[in-house]
Write an enzyme that holds these catalytic residues in place. Structure first.
Site, mmCIF file in Angstrom:
data_model
loop_
_atom_site.group_PDB
_atom_site.id
_atom_site.type_symbol
_atom_site.label_atom_id
_atom_site.label_comp_id
_atom_site.label_asym_id
_atom_site.label_seq_id
_atom_site.Cartn_x
_atom_site.Cartn_y
_atom_site.Cartn_z
ATOM 1 C CG ASP A 106 -30.707 6.475 29.324
ATOM 2 O OD1 ASP A 106 -30.303 7.156 28.364
ATOM 3 O OD2 ASP A 106 -30.141 6.464 30.440
ATOM 4 C CE1 TYR B 57 -26.253 5.722 34.701
ATOM 5 C CE2 TYR B 57 -28.011 4.851 33.342
ATOM 6 C CZ TYR B 57 -27.322 5.926 33.841
ATOM 7 O OH TYR B 57 -27.694 7.196 33.491
ATOM 8 C CE LYS C 209 -26.396 7.750 30.470
ATOM 9 N NZ LYS C 209 -27.655 7.092 30.060
ATOM 10 C CG HIS D 232 -22.264 9.128 31.544
ATOM 11 N ND1 HIS D 232 -22.397 7.907 32.145
ATOM 12 C CD2 HIS D 232 -23.292 9.874 32.029
ATOM 13 C CE1 HIS D 232 -23.437 7.909 32.956
ATOM 14 N NE2 HIS D 232 -24.000 9.092 32.907
ATOM 15 C CG LEU E 59 -40.551 11.931 37.232
ATOM 16 C CD1 LEU E 59 -41.048 10.542 37.647
ATOM 17 C CD2 LEU E 59 -41.718 12.805 36.808
ATOM 18 C CB ILE F 206 -35.009 8.651 30.354
ATOM 19 C CG1 ILE F 206 -33.998 9.738 30.754
ATOM 20 C CG2 ILE F 206 -34.962 8.421 28.856
ATOM 21 C CD1 ILE F 206 -32.550 9.320 30.546
ATOM 22 C CE LYS G 167 -34.964 3.005 39.651
ATOM 23 N NZ LYS G 167 -35.437 2.895 41.063
ATOM 24 C CB SER G 168 -40.330 3.613 38.005
ATOM 25 O OG SER G 168 -41.046 2.942 39.037
ATOM 26 N NE ARG H 199 -42.735 4.335 41.949
ATOM 27 C CZ ARG H 199 -42.799 3.709 43.124
ATOM 28 N NH1 ARG H 199 -43.867 3.875 43.883
ATOM 29 N NH2 ARG H 199 -41.816 2.925 43.543
ATOM 30 C CB SER I 140 -48.569 5.676 36.570
ATOM 31 O OG SER I 140 -49.036 6.990 36.762
ATOM 32 C CG ASN I 141 -43.646 7.231 35.541
ATOM 33 O OD1 ASN I 141 -44.379 7.930 36.233
ATOM 34 N ND2 ASN I 141 -42.508 6.732 36.009
#
Length: 272
Positions: free
Chosen positions: A42, A47, A72, A105, A187, A226, A228-229, A234, A237-238
């Protein structure tokens, strides 16, 4: 695991959020994510990392049609036919012939241009430049106005959702209209959500991380998330949440974290 969209396409239930990574950071993060199993990225014009997303996808070794990419368009591209030039620029930066999902957006209702923008999105979908089209941060009021003046129902509404900001009414409206709810900031970025004693206790019970518990909360309700990391551990793990079934008591406990219908951003005044 994927979620079926109202246009027949499917969106992976877990994606890699990329804000606020720069081009280099996002390229590296995508390589890790794809290795783990992610097939959903995404991004957005705002961004400033679409070039990095394109490079990461190109370097991943995975065929383009196997990776679901969302971008977006912000308020710069709202208004009659402006989105066409906006998407052309995004595709150039990404190095793609199409995006899998194109979103407005923010609604920016004070400008009253999201309906005409959506009409342009419909044309872009017809041309094959965007396989699916949707919106972000739209309330039921915004969606009702949009759908009353258009042919295509948005496939996705990406909104702020977490156990603290549940958006129950918005999610119910989306579901009633066959619109998939996608959670940004799943999160609770910038808050202490993951440190909550409730979430920590559930994580200890299942021998998982707090983030995995929260992401499973999204997935088990049919939401797309979605997180973010840019941190490799992580990112890995996510993604490991598909074998973590939360039980009814877990959901009852998580419901106590709901901060009410007025929590989170106000889409009538926020945006750019």
């Amino acid at each position: 695991m994927t979620v079926r969209l109202n246009d027949g396409h499917a969106i992976p239930a877990i994606g890699l959020g990329t804000w606020p990574m720069n081009d280099d950071e996002v390229e590296t993060a995508i390589l890790t994510a794809v290795e783990v199993g992610y097939r959903h990225i995404d991004t957005a014009v705002k961004y400033g990392n679409e070039r990095g997303v394109g490079r990461g996808v190109a370097r991943s070794g995975i065929a383009r049609d196997e990776i679901f990419v969302t971008t977006k368009l912000d308020g710069t591209y709202q208004g009659e036919d402006r989105a066409e030039a906006g998407l052309a620029d995004s595709l150039d930066r990404l190095g793609f012939d199409y995006v899998d999902l194109l979103l407005i957006h923010w609604p920016l209702p004070q400008r009253d241009q999201f309906v005409s923008t959506w009409n342009t999105f419909e044309k872009l979908q017809e041309k094959g430049l965007a396989r699916s089209i949707g919106v972000s941060n739209f309330t039921p009021t915004h969606l009702t106005k949009l759908m009353s003046s258009s042919r295509v129902v948005p496939a996705v509404n990406q909104i702020q959702v977490s156990p603290a900001i549940t958006r129950r009414n918005q999610r119910a409206f989306n579901s009633a209209n066959d619109i998939v709810t996608e959670s940004w900031s799943p999160l609770g970025a910038g808050t202490e959500l993951l440190d909550s004693p409730v979430i920590q206790a559930i994580a200890a019970k299942h021998r998982r991380t707090a983030a995995q518990v929260v992401l499973r909360w999204h997935i088990q309700q049919g939401l797309v998330a979605i997180p973010k990391s840019s941190h490799p551990d992580r990112i890995r793990s996510n993604f490991r949440v598909f074998d973590l079934p939360l039980d009814a008591d877990d959901f009852r406990q998580l419901a106590t974290l709901d901060e009410g219908p007025d929590a989170g951003v106000d889409s009538d005044v926020a945006g750019h």
